[in-house]
Design an enzyme around this catalytic site. Sequence first.
Site, PDB file in Angstrom:
ATOM      1  N   ALA A  13       0.818  -1.233   0.000  1.00  0.00           N
ATOM      2  CA  ALA A  13       0.000   0.000   0.000  1.00  0.00           C
ATOM      3  C   ALA A  13       0.843   1.271   0.000  1.00  0.00           C
ATOM      4  O   ALA A  13       0.300   2.366   0.047  1.00  0.00           O
ATOM      5  CB  ALA A  13      -0.922  -0.006   1.222  1.00  0.00           C
ATOM      6  N   LEU A  60       6.057 -10.692   1.833  1.00  0.00           N
ATOM      7  CA  LEU A  60       5.292 -11.845   1.347  1.00  0.00           C
ATOM      8  C   LEU A  60       6.174 -13.003   0.889  1.00  0.00           C
ATOM      9  O   LEU A  60       5.677 -14.077   0.573  1.00  0.00           O
ATOM     10  CB  LEU A  60       4.362 -11.421   0.205  1.00  0.00           C
ATOM     11  CG  LEU A  60       3.320 -10.362   0.543  1.00  0.00           C
ATOM     12  CD1 LEU A  60       2.412 -10.119  -0.652  1.00  0.00           C
ATOM     13  CD2 LEU A  60       2.481 -10.772   1.743  1.00  0.00           C
ATOM     14  N   ASN A  85      -2.708  -7.084  -3.223  1.00  0.00           N
ATOM     15  CA  ASN A  85      -2.244  -6.217  -4.317  1.00  0.00           C
ATOM     16  C   ASN A  85      -0.763  -6.405  -4.634  1.00  0.00           C
ATOM     17  O   ASN A  85      -0.373  -6.370  -5.795  1.00  0.00           O
ATOM     18  CB  ASN A  85      -2.509  -4.749  -3.944  1.00  0.00           C
ATOM     19  CG  ASN A  85      -1.672  -3.821  -4.797  1.00  0.00           C
ATOM     20  OD1 ASN A  85      -1.945  -3.606  -5.981  1.00  0.00           O
ATOM     21  ND2 ASN A  85      -0.600  -3.283  -4.212  1.00  0.00           N
ATOM     22  N   SER A 137      -3.455  -9.887 -13.559  1.00  0.00           N
ATOM     23  CA  SER A 137      -2.817  -9.140 -14.656  1.00  0.00           C
ATOM     24  C   SER A 137      -3.314  -9.682 -15.987  1.00  0.00           C
ATOM     25  O   SER A 137      -3.548 -10.894 -16.133  1.00  0.00           O
ATOM     26  CB  SER A 137      -1.301  -9.290 -14.605  1.00  0.00           C
ATOM     27  OG  SER A 137      -0.738  -8.790 -15.810  1.00  0.00           O
ATOM     28  N   ASN A 144       3.204 -13.432 -22.164  1.00  0.00           N
ATOM     29  CA  ASN A 144       4.138 -12.412 -22.653  1.00  0.00           C
ATOM     30  C   ASN A 144       5.537 -13.016 -22.712  1.00  0.00           C
ATOM     31  O   ASN A 144       5.934 -13.741 -21.797  1.00  0.00           O
ATOM     32  CB  ASN A 144       4.140 -11.209 -21.702  1.00  0.00           C
ATOM     33  CG  ASN A 144       4.687  -9.963 -22.356  1.00  0.00           C
ATOM     34  OD1 ASN A 144       4.802  -9.888 -23.585  1.00  0.00           O
ATOM     35  ND2 ASN A 144       5.031  -8.971 -21.548  1.00  0.00           N
ATOM     36  N   TYR A 150       5.863 -14.759 -14.271  1.00  0.00           N
ATOM     37  CA  TYR A 150       4.828 -13.786 -13.907  1.00  0.00           C
ATOM     38  C   TYR A 150       3.457 -14.230 -14.447  1.00  0.00           C
ATOM     39  O   TYR A 150       2.455 -14.219 -13.715  1.00  0.00           O
ATOM     40  CB  TYR A 150       5.206 -12.416 -14.487  1.00  0.00           C
ATOM     41  CG  TYR A 150       4.271 -11.289 -14.129  1.00  0.00           C
ATOM     42  CD1 TYR A 150       4.254 -10.756 -12.842  1.00  0.00           C
ATOM     43  CD2 TYR A 150       3.409 -10.744 -15.081  1.00  0.00           C
ATOM     44  CE1 TYR A 150       3.400  -9.715 -12.508  1.00  0.00           C
ATOM     45  CE2 TYR A 150       2.555  -9.701 -14.761  1.00  0.00           C
ATOM     46  CZ  TYR A 150       2.563  -9.187 -13.479  1.00  0.00           C
ATOM     47  OH  TYR A 150       1.715  -8.154 -13.153  1.00  0.00           O
ATOM     48  N   SER A 151       3.430 -14.642 -15.703  1.00  0.00           N
ATOM     49  CA  SER A 151       2.183 -15.070 -16.323  1.00  0.00           C
ATOM     50  C   SER A 151       1.604 -16.292 -15.600  1.00  0.00           C
ATOM     51  O   SER A 151       0.395 -16.362 -15.340  1.00  0.00           O
ATOM     52  CB  SER A 151       2.460 -15.392 -17.793  1.00  0.00           C
ATOM     53  OG  SER A 151       1.302 -15.802 -18.416  1.00  0.00           O
TER      54      SER A 151
HETATM   55  N1  NAP Z   1       1.408  -1.443 -13.195  1.00  0.00           N
HETATM   56  C1  NAP Z   1       0.974  -2.309 -14.086  1.00  0.00           C
HETATM   57  O1  NAP Z   1       1.041  -2.071 -15.315  1.00  0.00           O
HETATM   58  C2  NAP Z   1       0.337  -3.597 -13.636  1.00  0.00           C
HETATM   59  C3  NAP Z   1      -0.345  -4.355 -14.615  1.00  0.00           C
HETATM   60  C4  NAP Z   1      -0.952  -5.540 -14.241  1.00  0.00           C
HETATM   61  C5  NAP Z   1      -0.899  -5.964 -12.927  1.00  0.00           C
HETATM   62  N2  NAP Z   1      -0.225  -5.227 -11.995  1.00  0.00           N
HETATM   63  C6  NAP Z   1      -0.205  -5.741 -10.627  1.00  0.00           C
HETATM   64  O2  NAP Z   1      -0.589  -4.721  -9.733  1.00  0.00           O
HETATM   65  C7  NAP Z   1      -0.020  -4.962  -8.449  1.00  0.00           C
HETATM   66  C8  NAP Z   1       0.588  -3.673  -7.918  1.00  0.00           C
HETATM   67  O3  NAP Z   1       1.597  -3.251  -8.801  1.00  0.00           O
HETATM   68  P1  NAP Z   1       2.005  -1.724  -9.026  1.00  0.00           P
HETATM   69  O4  NAP Z   1       1.846  -1.435 -10.458  1.00  0.00           O
HETATM   70  O5  NAP Z   1       1.366  -0.847  -8.032  1.00  0.00           O
HETATM   71  O6  NAP Z   1       3.579  -1.875  -8.762  1.00  0.00           O
HETATM   72  P2  NAP Z   1       4.600  -1.174  -7.749  1.00  0.00           P
HETATM   73  O7  NAP Z   1       4.383   0.289  -7.768  1.00  0.00           O
HETATM   74  O8  NAP Z   1       5.932  -1.713  -8.145  1.00  0.00           O
HETATM   75  O9  NAP Z   1       4.179  -1.742  -6.327  1.00  0.00           O
HETATM   76  C9  NAP Z   1       4.451  -3.060  -5.959  1.00  0.00           C
HETATM   77  C10 NAP Z   1       4.087  -3.239  -4.512  1.00  0.00           C
HETATM   78  O10 NAP Z   1       4.338  -4.584  -4.130  1.00  0.00           O
HETATM   79  C11 NAP Z   1       5.038  -4.586  -2.893  1.00  0.00           C
HETATM   80  N3  NAP Z   1       5.938  -5.730  -2.774  1.00  0.00           N
HETATM   81  C12 NAP Z   1       6.966  -6.063  -3.607  1.00  0.00           C
HETATM   82  N4  NAP Z   1       7.616  -7.150  -3.124  1.00  0.00           N
HETATM   83  C13 NAP Z   1       6.994  -7.492  -1.974  1.00  0.00           C
HETATM   84  C14 NAP Z   1       7.204  -8.503  -1.001  1.00  0.00           C
HETATM   85  N5  NAP Z   1       8.212  -9.402  -1.088  1.00  0.00           N
HETATM   86  N6  NAP Z   1       6.385  -8.549   0.074  1.00  0.00           N
HETATM   87  C15 NAP Z   1       5.386  -7.652   0.200  1.00  0.00           C
HETATM   88  N7  NAP Z   1       5.135  -6.667  -0.665  1.00  0.00           N
HETATM   89  C16 NAP Z   1       5.926  -6.587  -1.743  1.00  0.00           C
HETATM   90  C17 NAP Z   1       5.840  -3.297  -2.899  1.00  0.00           C
HETATM   91  O11 NAP Z   1       6.134  -2.940  -1.552  1.00  0.00           O
HETATM   92  P3  NAP Z   1       7.565  -2.256  -1.143  1.00  0.00           P
HETATM   93  O12 NAP Z   1       7.729  -1.075  -2.078  1.00  0.00           O
HETATM   94  O13 NAP Z   1       7.397  -1.898   0.263  1.00  0.00           O
HETATM   95  O14 NAP Z   1       8.595  -3.321  -1.375  1.00  0.00           O
HETATM   96  C18 NAP Z   1       4.893  -2.325  -3.586  1.00  0.00           C
HETATM   97  O15 NAP Z   1       4.052  -1.725  -2.663  1.00  0.00           O
HETATM   98  C19 NAP Z   1       0.975  -6.106  -8.647  1.00  0.00           C
HETATM   99  O16 NAP Z   1       0.385  -7.316  -8.205  1.00  0.00           O
HETATM  100  C20 NAP Z   1       1.176  -6.173 -10.163  1.00  0.00           C
HETATM  101  O17 NAP Z   1       1.486  -7.471 -10.602  1.00  0.00           O
HETATM  102  C21 NAP Z   1       0.391  -4.048 -12.331  1.00  0.00           C
END
Ligand code: NAP
Length: 243
Positions: A13, A60, A85, A137, A144, A150-151
């Site tokens: 978050a 996580l 998320n 996603s 991809n 990831y997929s």
């Molecule tokens: N942006 C896109 O285009 C897109 C498209 C499809 C799906 N998604 C999905 O949307 C979700 C959020 O992504 P976002 O775009 O907001 O990306 P983001 O800005 O990179 O945020 C990722 C989040 O995941 C947390 N995280 C990473 N590793 C973690 C771990 N080991 N344990 C707990 N938390 C962890 C991070 O927390 P810290 O920063 O504290 O490490 C961060 O808050 C993801 O599941 C991603 O797969 C994104």
Amino acid sequence: MNSQKKTALVTGANQGIGKAIAKKLAENGIQIIGTSTSQKGVEKINQYLKNDGYGLILNLKNSKSIIQGIRKISQNKSIDILINNAGIKEDNLLIKMTEREWNNVIKINLTSIFYLVKQVLQSMIKKRYGRIITIGSVIGQIGNKGQVNYSSSKSGLIGFHKSLALEVASKGITVNIVSPGLIKTDFIKNLNVIQKKKYLSQIPMKRLGNPIEIAESVMFLVSEKSSYITGHTLHVNGGMFMV
Ligand SMILES: NC(=O)c1ccc[n+]([C@@H]2O[C@H](COP(=O)([O-])OP(=O)(O)OC[C@H]3O[C@@H](n4cnc5c(N)ncnc54)[C@H](OP(=O)(O)O)[C@@H]3O)[C@@H](O)[C@H]2O)c1
């Protein structure tokens, strides 16, 4: 924390989509426990949530951290709404992909959901109320190059959520996925101009999505307006993929 309000746990978050979701839910009177992997992230969460909740460190990657984190929360609060998320990508062509890259992505994007849901389900069943929403996603549907890990993690979520939805449908708990296309966050900041252009050519709306557009869909699935929807994947992708 207000005992009259519903409580949501939102993973990841501190930034991006998770931050937009936490803020949207808070605006709608829900108190938030938002997670980050770092103290700096927790401070960011505390800063924007103010009196609407608090931040908590949760990694996580580590099942013990998940179990202990939720036990700590459960001493004072039971979670009504779980928003899965947080997610990562570690891209590589399969031929070069290491076991570590495979395991990290599967662990954080898929296996963690098993532990998170298990920790909150009992109290949801007791209350006969719960909302479980996970961010999937479009890549889980269309695949991809360079993202078999990831997929796989994101398409694995679909079977998980459909099966869980069946198990708890009669207990007042709904279980759904919101599946974004390309959204403007740090997650895609390393795409170069050519990659961005290529993706844009695949999006009928000819633009990237904004985190708030995902948050609005999550809010809908949290609200009573969606009370008869479960086991569903809601695609939010500007027309990039249609079922
Ligand atoms: N942006 C896109 O285009 C897109 C498209 C499809 C799906 N998604 C999905 O949307 C979700 C959020 O992504 P976002 O775009 O907001 O990306 P983001 O800005 O990179 O945020 C990722 C989040 O995941 C947390 N995280 C990473 N590793 C973690 C771990 N080991 N344990 C707990 N938390 C962890 C991070 O927390 P810290 O920063 O504290 O490490 C961060 O808050 C993801 O599941 C991603 O797969 C994104």
